[in-house]
Write a protein that holds these residues in place. Structure first.
Motif, mmCIF file in Angstrom:
data_model
loop_
_atom_site.group_PDB
_atom_site.id
_atom_site.type_symbol
_atom_site.label_atom_id
_atom_site.label_comp_id
_atom_site.label_asym_id
_atom_site.label_seq_id
_atom_site.Cartn_x
_atom_site.Cartn_y
_atom_site.Cartn_z
ATOM 1 N N CYS A 156 86.796 14.699 49.630
ATOM 2 C CA CYS A 156 87.051 16.097 50.012
ATOM 3 C C CYS A 156 85.752 16.791 50.390
ATOM 4 N N ARG A 157 84.732 16.608 49.570
ATOM 5 C CA ARG A 157 83.435 17.250 49.866
ATOM 6 C C ARG A 157 82.901 16.773 51.204
ATOM 7 N N GLU A 158 82.997 15.444 51.439
ATOM 8 C CA GLU A 158 82.493 14.890 52.707
ATOM 9 C C GLU A 158 83.192 15.523 53.908
ATOM 10 N N ARG A 159 84.453 15.891 53.735
ATOM 11 C CA ARG A 159 85.206 16.482 54.847
ATOM 12 C C ARG A 159 85.150 18.002 54.835
ATOM 13 N N GLY A 160 84.337 18.558 53.920
ATOM 14 C CA GLY A 160 84.198 20.010 53.879
ATOM 15 C C GLY A 160 85.394 20.715 53.260
ATOM 16 N N ARG A 161 86.242 19.984 52.542
ATOM 17 C CA ARG A 161 87.378 20.612 51.893
ATOM 18 C C ARG A 161 86.947 21.039 50.493
ATOM 19 N N ARG A 162 87.358 22.211 50.095
ATOM 20 C CA ARG A 162 86.794 22.812 48.892
ATOM 21 C C ARG A 162 87.807 23.050 47.767
ATOM 22 N N GLN A 163 89.063 22.671 48.002
ATOM 23 C CA GLN A 163 90.059 22.892 46.945
ATOM 24 C C GLN A 163 90.957 21.654 46.824
ATOM 25 N N VAL A 164 91.130 21.211 45.580
ATOM 26 C CA VAL A 164 91.930 20.012 45.306
ATOM 27 C C VAL A 164 93.051 20.381 44.350
ATOM 28 N N ALA A 165 94.239 19.806 44.575
ATOM 29 C CA ALA A 165 95.392 20.131 43.733
ATOM 30 C C ALA A 165 96.086 18.853 43.276
ATOM 31 N N VAL A 166 96.711 18.942 42.110
ATOM 32 C CA VAL A 166 97.543 17.834 41.612
ATOM 33 C C VAL A 166 98.793 18.416 40.971
ATOM 34 N N GLY A 167 99.907 17.777 41.196
ATOM 35 C CA GLY A 167 101.143 18.182 40.537
ATOM 36 C C GLY A 167 101.336 17.311 39.305
ATOM 37 N N VAL A 168 101.574 17.948 38.161
ATOM 38 C CA VAL A 168 101.703 17.193 36.905
ATOM 39 C C VAL A 168 103.071 17.484 36.298
ATOM 40 N N GLY A 169 103.794 16.429 35.955
ATOM 41 C CA GLY A 169 105.108 16.585 35.339
ATOM 42 C C GLY A 169 105.023 17.493 34.111
ATOM 43 N N LEU A 170 106.010 18.385 33.966
ATOM 44 C CA LEU A 170 105.957 19.356 32.865
ATOM 45 C C LEU A 170 105.925 18.666 31.503
ATOM 46 N N ASP A 171 106.393 17.413 31.451
ATOM 47 C CA ASP A 171 106.375 16.685 30.174
ATOM 48 C C ASP A 171 105.196 15.714 30.069
ATOM 49 N N ASN A 172 104.272 15.768 31.032
ATOM 50 C CA ASN A 172 103.167 14.797 31.054
ATOM 51 C C ASN A 172 101.888 15.420 30.486
ATOM 52 N N ASP A 173 101.925 15.690 29.167
ATOM 53 C CA ASP A 173 100.793 16.382 28.533
ATOM 54 C C ASP A 173 99.487 15.601 28.636
ATOM 55 N N GLY A 174 99.578 14.278 28.536
ATOM 56 C CA GLY A 174 98.362 13.454 28.582
ATOM 57 C C GLY A 174 97.635 13.629 29.897
ATOM 58 N N ALA A 175 98.388 13.556 31.006
ATOM 59 C CA ALA A 175 97.754 13.695 32.324
ATOM 60 C C ALA A 175 97.215 15.118 32.500
ATOM 61 N N ALA A 176 97.969 16.131 32.030
ATOM 62 C CA ALA A 176 97.504 17.524 32.168
ATOM 63 C C ALA A 176 96.193 17.720 31.414
ATOM 64 N N ARG A 177 96.108 17.108 30.232
ATOM 65 C CA ARG A 177 94.869 17.223 29.437
ATOM 66 C C ARG A 177 93.692 16.610 30.202
ATOM 67 N N LEU A 178 93.949 15.454 30.797
ATOM 68 C CA LEU A 178 92.885 14.796 31.567
ATOM 69 C C LEU A 178 92.405 15.704 32.701
ATOM 70 N N TYR A 179 93.347 16.261 33.468
ATOM 71 C CA TYR A 179 92.961 17.112 34.599
ATOM 72 C C TYR A 179 92.232 18.367 34.125
#
Ligand SMILES: CC(C)(COP(=O)(O)OP(=O)(O)OC[C@H]1O[C@@H](n2cnc3c(N)ncnc32)[C@H](O)[C@@H]1OP(=O)(O)O)[C@@H](O)C(=O)NCCC(=O)NCCS
Length: 162
Positions: free
Chosen positions: A100-123
């Protein structure tokens, strides 16, 4: 371990060493060729450990797209079970952010399942913030016995400004 975009030559290796039913790897490679995505895979030597898609066209979900139209979305992040908890997911996210940085993009998003606490914690640990923007997605997947499963998933968008 290295993380890099998947090439045509990697496909047979991926399919042999990480069999996923339903032609998922080939579908991701096609999306890289035709649909403005990058298909990243993490390799431990010759062994694929995980992968993700980077969607340059922005979030796939309609609410997410409306709220964060300029964000690049990371989706389909998956680390093989036997490789989890060793930094592979973190490395894939870091590689996606670097692209993203190499392409000059400055915002990154991820969708996390409402029941996926482990992944949300990581992000959240990696600097992503919750947005309260939720989308519902439906998809079919095929298990190892060839049975088709229909899933309805509700995802909250998490966003990081680079
Ligand atoms: C979420 C996922 C990608 C993390 O990959 P990983 O390589 O294990 O992640 P890392 O080693 O870099 O970081 C470990 C962190 O991941 C999170 N995590 C979520 N599920 C986990 C799992 N099953 N095993 C280990 N860590 C997991 C935890 O927050 C953990 O941190 P902790 O030590 O605070 O508990 C991986 O567990 C996975 O593929 N899960 C199934 C698919 C999925 O949920 N994808 C995310 C969609 S948003």
């Amino acid at each position: 371990m290295i993380v890099r975009p998947v090439t045509e030559a990697d496909l047979p290796v991926l399919e042999e060493r990480w069999p996923v039913p339903g032609g998922v790897h080939a579908g991701h490679l096609r999306a890289q060729q035709y649909d403005g995505a990058t298909f990243l895979a993490a390799w431990s030597g010759e062994e694929p450990a995980g992968s993700a898609m980077v969607q340059w066209g922005g979030p796939v979900g309609s609410a997410a797209r409306e709220a964060f139209p300029d964000a690049v979305e990371i989706n389909h992040l998956q680390v093989r079970e036997e490789h989890r908890g060793r930094g592979v997911g973190t490395a894939i996210i870091a590689a996606a952010e670097e692209l993203c940085r190499e392409r000059g993009r400055r915002q990154v998003a991820v969708g996390v399942g409402l029941d996926n606490d482990g992944a949300a914690r990581l992000y959240e640990r990696l600097g992503y913030r919750r947005t309260g923007v939720v989308d519902t997605s439906e998809y079919d997947w095929v298990d190892g016995d060839g049975a088709v499963h229909h899933e309805v998933e509700r995802d909250e968008l998490l966003v990081r400004d680079l």
